[in-house]
Design an enzyme around this catalytic site. Structure first.
Site, PDB file in Angstrom:
ATOM      1  NE  ARG A 164     -16.120 -26.354  -6.963  1.00  9.37           N
ATOM      2  CZ  ARG A 164     -16.705 -26.688  -5.968  1.00  9.37           C
ATOM      3  NH1 ARG A 164     -16.880 -27.937  -5.246  1.00  9.37           N
ATOM      4  NH2 ARG A 164     -18.119 -26.429  -5.811  1.00  9.37           N
ATOM      5  CB  SER A 240     -17.734 -21.227  -9.447  1.00  5.99           C
ATOM      6  OG  SER A 240     -18.815 -20.841  -8.737  1.00  5.99           O
ATOM      7  CD  GLU A 343     -14.136 -24.645  -9.760  1.00 11.13           C
ATOM      8  OE1 GLU A 343     -14.371 -25.668 -10.264  1.00 11.13           O
ATOM      9  OE2 GLU A 343     -14.596 -24.306 -11.428  1.00 11.13           O
TER      10      GLU A 343
END
Ligand code: EPU
Length: 371
Positions: A164, A240, A343
């Site tokens: 990520r 998420s 996130e």
């Protein structure tokens, strides 16, 4: 390029939350991108680059700068003997692009079907799911350098990809505006069947096609409320809300002791910083800390189908979502001593004031210094 004022931003996000942009413009060409940067610099206002709005939580007060909506379109394909290079404009819809590649029998992004958002956002957070990450299919990234005001191209190896992460959301955060991503896909390649949910659906000798795998991924995503479906309350989210923590074996032991059971764990990824570490699902930690699917806190809640997605259950405010995120992060920290990291990108919040787990909120607007 038309600059609008006080433009509501909530409709541009999958959360459906957030106040207005003081100024708002749409870029349909690379020239528009350069013009918007010059506009913001000339007035000393911060600039935020908006793609599909699927990984974004905007503050209730909105954003006191220029929001540049990336609407560059177009896909061209260059054939090589075993591969195809797709040059994809940043504003193209990601899932439509994935569908085109599987229709063309090109492998490399089939497991990333059903992810909302646009192509330009994919290298920024190294989008990944179901056993694939864009890092392994990206050939190069074209972007506007907001300091030199020139277009630059980065080979995949120079993008700093990790879980990520990329240079675009870490060391060079806010410096570049992605305008095109070139994907190198394998003509006639086999689908990636690395993820347990997919291995269950397709045994090794099943001869599954890329299109079948992409469709199966969309079905799995839908069961988890991670597919955008009209009328589905669970998908008013940003996917998420927390990253999966990457932890040492020592920390795994501590988690197991605190939970009185072994946590599930997954490979942490290949980077040297990940040696000897594993990824523990944040969803599991959150469950164990006492927050179940369907939990609500006012108009914000946890998805009824996946503990990792926070949802807007109708007219929720950003403050309500963040209050819930903070409660969750604090409970996980109290129980397991682990700090969850959020996130999605957070826009328009005051630094340090609202971060889940008490950490400072990063500034996500472009750092455009006046000349
Ligand atoms: N789990 C729970 N409760 C739940 C859901 C999951 O305990 O409600 C546990 C289970 O042990 C399960 C494990 O978490 O085996 C992993 O769950 P899942 O396969 O759904 O994946 P995830 O780790 O929660 C990640 C990505 C998703 C991606 C999926 C599938 C992150 C932060 N999230 O989720 O990406 O779609 O894997 O590959 O890495 C996103 O980034 O926005 C996103 C949706």
């Amino acid at each position: 390029m038309l600059v609008e004022e006080n433009k509501p931003l909530a409709p541009f996000t999958t959360f459906g939350i957030g106040g207005p942009a003081r100024w708002f413009a749409q870029a349909t060409s690379e020239d528009d991108v350069a013009e918007a940067v010059a506009w913001a610099r000339g007035r000393s206002v911060p600039l935020f680059v908006l793609g599909g709005g699927s990984n974004l939580l905007i503050a209730d007060a909105g954003f006191a700068g220029l929001v540049l909506h990336i609407a560059l379109r177009g896909i061209s394909v260059a054939q090589q003997p075993d591969a195809a290079i797709y040059s994809v404009a940043a504003g193209e819809n990601w899932d439509s692009f994935v569908q085109r590649t599987v229709d063309d029998n090109c492998a490399g992004v089939e497991c990333l079907a059903g992810i909302p958002g646009t192509v330009g956002g994919t290298p920024v957070q190294n989008v990944g799911a179901y056993g694939q990450e864009v890092a392994s299919a990206i050939h190069c990234v074209r972007a506007f350098d907001t300091v030199t005001e020139r277009f630059v191209e980065f080979a995949a190896a120079d993008c700093g990809f990790d879980y990520r992460r990329s240079r675009f959301n870490t060391t060079d955060r806010g410096l570049y505006i992605v305008t095109r991503v070139d994907y190198r896909l394998t003509l006639g390649g086999a689908p990636t069947l690395r993820y347990v949910d997919l291995q269950r659906a397709f045994p090794a000798d099943s001869g599954a096609t890329l299109a079948e795998v992409a469709e199966a991924v969309r079905r799995i995503r839908q069961t988890k409320g991670m597919l955008l479906v009209e009328g589905d309350a669970d998908c008013h989210s940003a996917g998420s809300f927390f990253k999966n923590p990457v932890v040492t074996e020592e920390q795994v032991k501590h988690i197991a002791l605190a939970a009185a059971k072994e946590p599930p764990r997954f490979p942490a990824g290949s980077g040297p910083a990940n040696a000897g570490r594993v990824k523990v699902p944040a969803a599991w930690l959150i469950d164990q800390a006492g927050f179940a699917k369907g939990f609500t806190n006012g108009r914000a809640g946890i998805s009824t189908r996946h503990t990792l997605a926070l949802t807007n259950r109708g007219e929720a405010t950003a403050a309500e979502v963040l209050a819930l995120a903070n409660d969750i992060a604090n409970a996980v920290e109290a129980r397991f001593g682990l700090c969850l990291e959020h996130e999605p990108v957070l826009l328009g919040f005051k630094s340090g004031s609202v971060s889940p787990g008490g950490r400072a909120v990063a500034e996500d607007e472009q750092k455009i210094a006046p000349r």
